[in-house]
Design an enzyme around this catalytic site. Structure first.
Site, PDB file in Angstrom:
ATOM      1  N   TYR A 132       6.298  26.147 -28.079  1.00 45.66           N
ATOM      2  CA  TYR A 132       5.639  25.357 -29.115  1.00 45.66           C
ATOM      3  C   TYR A 132       4.617  24.383 -28.528  1.00 45.66           C
ATOM      4  O   TYR A 132       4.925  23.580 -27.656  1.00 45.66           O
ATOM      5  CB  TYR A 132       6.694  24.581 -29.907  1.00 45.66           C
ATOM      6  CG  TYR A 132       6.236  24.056 -31.243  1.00 45.66           C
ATOM      7  CD1 TYR A 132       6.004  24.920 -32.303  1.00 45.66           C
ATOM      8  CD2 TYR A 132       6.076  22.688 -31.461  1.00 45.66           C
ATOM      9  CE1 TYR A 132       5.615  24.441 -33.542  1.00 45.66           C
ATOM     10  CE2 TYR A 132       5.693  22.197 -32.696  1.00 45.66           C
ATOM     11  CZ  TYR A 132       5.457  23.083 -33.740  1.00 45.66           C
ATOM     12  OH  TYR A 132       5.078  22.602 -34.974  1.00 45.66           O
TER      13      TYR A 132
ATOM     14  N   SER B  48      11.850  29.736 -26.409  1.00 47.36           N
ATOM     15  CA  SER B  48      11.715  28.820 -27.536  1.00 47.36           C
ATOM     16  C   SER B  48      10.842  29.456 -28.623  1.00 47.36           C
ATOM     17  O   SER B  48      11.179  30.520 -29.136  1.00 47.36           O
ATOM     18  CB  SER B  48      11.167  27.478 -27.055  1.00 47.36           C
ATOM     19  OG  SER B  48      11.297  26.506 -28.059  1.00 47.36           O
ATOM     20  N   GLN B  49       9.697  28.850 -28.976  1.00 52.21           N
ATOM     21  CA  GLN B  49       8.817  29.530 -29.927  1.00 52.21           C
ATOM     22  C   GLN B  49       8.462  30.920 -29.423  1.00 52.21           C
ATOM     23  O   GLN B  49       8.424  31.887 -30.192  1.00 52.21           O
ATOM     24  CB  GLN B  49       7.538  28.723 -30.138  1.00 52.21           C
ATOM     25  CG  GLN B  49       6.518  29.433 -31.023  1.00 52.21           C
ATOM     26  CD  GLN B  49       5.196  28.706 -31.087  1.00 52.21           C
ATOM     27  OE1 GLN B  49       4.886  28.076 -32.096  1.00 52.21           O
ATOM     28  NE2 GLN B  49       4.403  28.779 -30.018  1.00 52.21           N
TER      29      GLN B  49
ATOM     30  N   ASP C   6      21.945  22.914 -26.562  1.00 51.55           N
ATOM     31  CA  ASP C   6      20.560  22.957 -27.017  1.00 51.55           C
ATOM     32  C   ASP C   6      20.481  22.456 -28.457  1.00 51.55           C
ATOM     33  O   ASP C   6      20.864  23.156 -29.391  1.00 51.55           O
ATOM     34  CB  ASP C   6      20.034  24.387 -26.918  1.00 51.55           C
ATOM     35  CG  ASP C   6      18.556  24.499 -27.259  1.00 51.55           C
ATOM     36  OD1 ASP C   6      17.956  23.504 -27.712  1.00 51.55           O
ATOM     37  OD2 ASP C   6      17.995  25.605 -27.071  1.00 51.55           O
TER      38      ASP C   6
ATOM     39  N   HIS D 241      17.753  22.568 -23.990  1.00 51.81           N
ATOM     40  CA  HIS D 241      16.732  23.543 -24.360  1.00 51.81           C
ATOM     41  C   HIS D 241      16.048  24.195 -23.157  1.00 51.81           C
ATOM     42  O   HIS D 241      15.360  25.204 -23.314  1.00 51.81           O
ATOM     43  CB  HIS D 241      15.691  22.881 -25.263  1.00 51.81           C
ATOM     44  CG  HIS D 241      14.813  23.843 -25.985  1.00 51.81           C
ATOM     45  ND1 HIS D 241      15.318  24.897 -26.738  1.00 51.81           N
ATOM     46  CD2 HIS D 241      13.456  23.952 -26.066  1.00 51.81           C
ATOM     47  CE1 HIS D 241      14.317  25.582 -27.255  1.00 51.81           C
ATOM     48  NE2 HIS D 241      13.176  25.038 -26.855  1.00 51.81           N
TER      49      HIS D 241
END
Length: 321
Positions: A92, A186-187, A272, A302
């Site tokens: 992100y 993640s993203q 996370d 994370h």
């Protein structure tokens, strides 16, 4: 940090009933057909980087709406080509960065395509791809851009770009287009799931601590961004909750995982609070392939498995290309 989600035993059996719209498949078929009406028009311009073991290319291709999307292609200079390739999607508000950062996979004998994410790349790695599409009122960030209409939602454009990036990798110089894997964290992990759900024939998918999964649970479970952007939007747009969740249902990683048939190696971290482990397991357990596994990092947040997970990637993928 602390354990805050379901127990690991419960996570392994967690299969929530994530609703999807009746026209989910038609929506994505029409979206991709619309995108493919524009020529892919891939351009690979070799750039001088000072790196001696790889060749780097500045890449442009046509994504959603025919918009130009940037990427870096990195190809090993030594070894027996054409090479299998890993298409990577970014986290992100990160961009494609600079070509000197794209050397991990080539050191394992793979070509590598790092896709820029439209409109992003000003948070921690530089990006070079604008998003020329406007939207209605939104909360700061990307999560609520066009969120009242799935046809206008930001991630419709991003997921489409991800598919077109795979098509670009398949025709890239020095690449074996029949051996394409996708990955990201993640993203980037959420986009990986979307790409694998929308494209067949991939040799592997590597979603790490993936975002964009099981939206309803994530928004109610964590107050961390980026999911919290949606919650803050709804504190003002109180009457639009039903429409918001309807839009998100077209982009949920759980529904896209149901359509993914590539071998997959996931990862999650039990502390996370950005991408809670139950949302990751919801997508993992829905993944439609018997060849799948997940690495669990009990005491991490994370960052997940970080470089340890990168080693896991290379070992796991080597037997599938």
């Amino acid at each position: 940090m602390a354990f805050f989600d379901l127990s690991l035993e419960s996570l392994r059996d967690y299969r929530p009933d994530v609703a999807e719209p009746a026209d989910f498949d038609e929506f994505w078929a029409a979206t991709l057909k619309e995108a493919r009406a524009f020529d892919l028009d891939p351009v690979f311009e070799q750039v001088e980087t000072g790196l001696t073991m790889v060749t780097s290319y500045d890449v442009t291709f046509r994504g959603w709406g025919g918009h130009p999307i940037k990427a870096w292609l990195t190809v090993p200079r030594h070894g027996d080509g054409p090479f299998p390739i890993v298409v990577q999607y970014q986290g992100y508000n990160g961009g494609r960065g600079i070509p000197q950062q794209q050397i991990g996979w080539p050191n394992y004998g793979y070509a590598h395509l790092m896709m820029d994410t439209r409109g992003q790349g000003s948070g921690w790695l530089i990006g070079h791809t604008p998003d020329p599409v406007g939207s209605g009122p939104q909360h700061a960030g990307f999560m609520t851009r066009g969120i009242l209409d799935p046809a206008e939602y930001y991630y419709r454009r991003v997921y489409t770009d991800a598919v077109r990036a795979i098509e670009t990798a398949q025709v890239a110089p020095g690449v074996d287009g029949t051996r394409v894997a996708v990955g990201g964290g993640s993203q980037g992990g959420g986009i990986t799931i979307a790409a694998a759900g929308l494209v067949g024939g991939l040799v592997g998918a590597l979603p790490d601590v993936p975002f964009l999964c099981h939206f309803e649970r994530a928004i109610g479970l964590t107050d961390a961004d980026p999911y919290a952007e949606i919650a803050r939007y709804l504190t003002v747009h109180r009457r639009e909750e039903e429409q918001v969740y309807r839009t998100l249902s077209y982009f949920d990683g759980v529904s896209l995982a149901r359509r993914a048939t590539a071998p997959a190696l996931f990862s999650t971290a039990l502390m996370d609070q950005i991408c809670p482990p139950s949302t990751v397991f919801a997508a993992y357990n829905a993944w439609n392939s018997a060849d799948k596994d997940i690495r669990v990092y009990r005491f991490n947040g994370h960052e997940g498995g970080s470089y340890d997970q990168s080693v896991e990637h290379a070992t796991w993928l080597s037997s599938r290309v």
